[in-house]
Design an enzyme around this catalytic site. Sequence first.
Site, mmCIF file in Angstrom:
data_model
loop_
_atom_site.group_PDB
_atom_site.id
_atom_site.type_symbol
_atom_site.label_atom_id
_atom_site.label_comp_id
_atom_site.label_asym_id
_atom_site.label_seq_id
_atom_site.Cartn_x
_atom_site.Cartn_y
_atom_site.Cartn_z
ATOM 1 N N ASP A 101 3.253 2.193 4.732
ATOM 2 C CA ASP A 101 3.634 1.627 3.449
ATOM 3 C C ASP A 101 5.027 0.976 3.554
ATOM 4 O O ASP A 101 5.248 0.144 4.412
ATOM 5 C CB ASP A 101 3.567 2.727 2.373
ATOM 6 N N TYR A 150 1.653 -4.835 -9.925
ATOM 7 C CA TYR A 150 2.583 -3.699 -9.908
ATOM 8 C C TYR A 150 3.950 -4.043 -9.341
ATOM 9 O O TYR A 150 4.975 -3.582 -9.855
ATOM 10 C CB TYR A 150 1.958 -2.502 -9.180
ATOM 11 N N TYR A 234 11.455 -2.402 -3.729
ATOM 12 C CA TYR A 234 10.691 -3.532 -4.256
ATOM 13 C C TYR A 234 11.605 -4.566 -4.903
ATOM 14 O O TYR A 234 11.314 -5.762 -4.877
ATOM 15 C CB TYR A 234 9.680 -3.033 -5.294
ATOM 16 N N HIS A 299 -5.349 4.316 0.634
ATOM 17 C CA HIS A 299 -4.016 3.891 1.077
ATOM 18 C C HIS A 299 -3.246 4.941 1.861
ATOM 19 O O HIS A 299 -2.587 4.622 2.853
ATOM 20 C CB HIS A 299 -3.207 3.465 -0.146
#
Length: 320
Positions: A101, A150, A234, A299
């Site tokens: 990730d 998202y 992010y 995931h």
Amino acid sequence: MEGVEHRTVEVNGIKMHVAEKGEGPVVLFLHGFPELWYSWRHQILALSALGYRAVAPDLRGYGDTDAPASVSSYTILHLVADVVALIDSLGVDQVFLVAHDWGALVGWYTCLFRPDRIKAYVCLSVPFMPRNPKVKPVDAMRALYGDDYYICRFQEPGKMETLYDNNIEEAIKNMLTSRRPGPPILPKEGAGSNPLASGSLPSRPLPSWLSQEDLTYYASKFGKTGLTGGLNYYRNLNLNWELTAAWTGVQVKVPVKFITGDLDIVYTSLGTKDYIESGAFKRDVPFLEEVVVQEGVAHFNNQEAAEDVSNHIYNFIKNF
């Protein structure tokens, strides 16, 4: 966990919590969002039993590692510098790198910036994402999936934290156990419309690979820190694009094995499957030796398919 040692090391101006077990060549594990060193608990035990020194930090902003307040303290340059300083602290020149990730993105840039420090890289879930010189990544995602995608929702500091922090255990549970492929869309109408937020779904049984003890551990750590540190990764995607302009078109030249699940949200969105199957992934990562797509796995494959992932890691790194 029996035999796992915990310590704090100073790296790149922050204090980083590290868990480790075993002796031998170092295997360095980098977790993603919303995870911790603990996400690698199965691989730590498996690889340490096979003659390796398994090392798993809480990354910047997570768990028992420092979480700087400034959003701009979470750029890819900070994150890679943390990893390189951690490798230095281990007293070795090179490590085997395993990452998932967001850890996978940090791993790719570590391989790009400092290939001299990486013997080989086992990447889970997120393939290398070459820089598009014409468009910033968040802008491209917004154009593709809209404002409710998202990552677009994560951009504004404070907004998503208030949604998730009300019931952190349920929020973590919903994120870790989601098996919905495709791009995660988080409608702005409220928690009831958000498939990853607390209170959005009826309480469901935990899967066999995630115990209440596991969930309680995650909740205890995120209950103290919140999700801001992880969300700040992010919030630097567009800034990272600006900072890495000099590496446009540069290939990743370390040996790589890539592992994902066929239900993974990354594999099933952003054109990832086509990027992998078309040969473009191999073009950008010329020493990509193998791609593994795990059937029926979502995931968080390092936890859901832990034994299979551990075996794939060992069968790859033992060749070097």
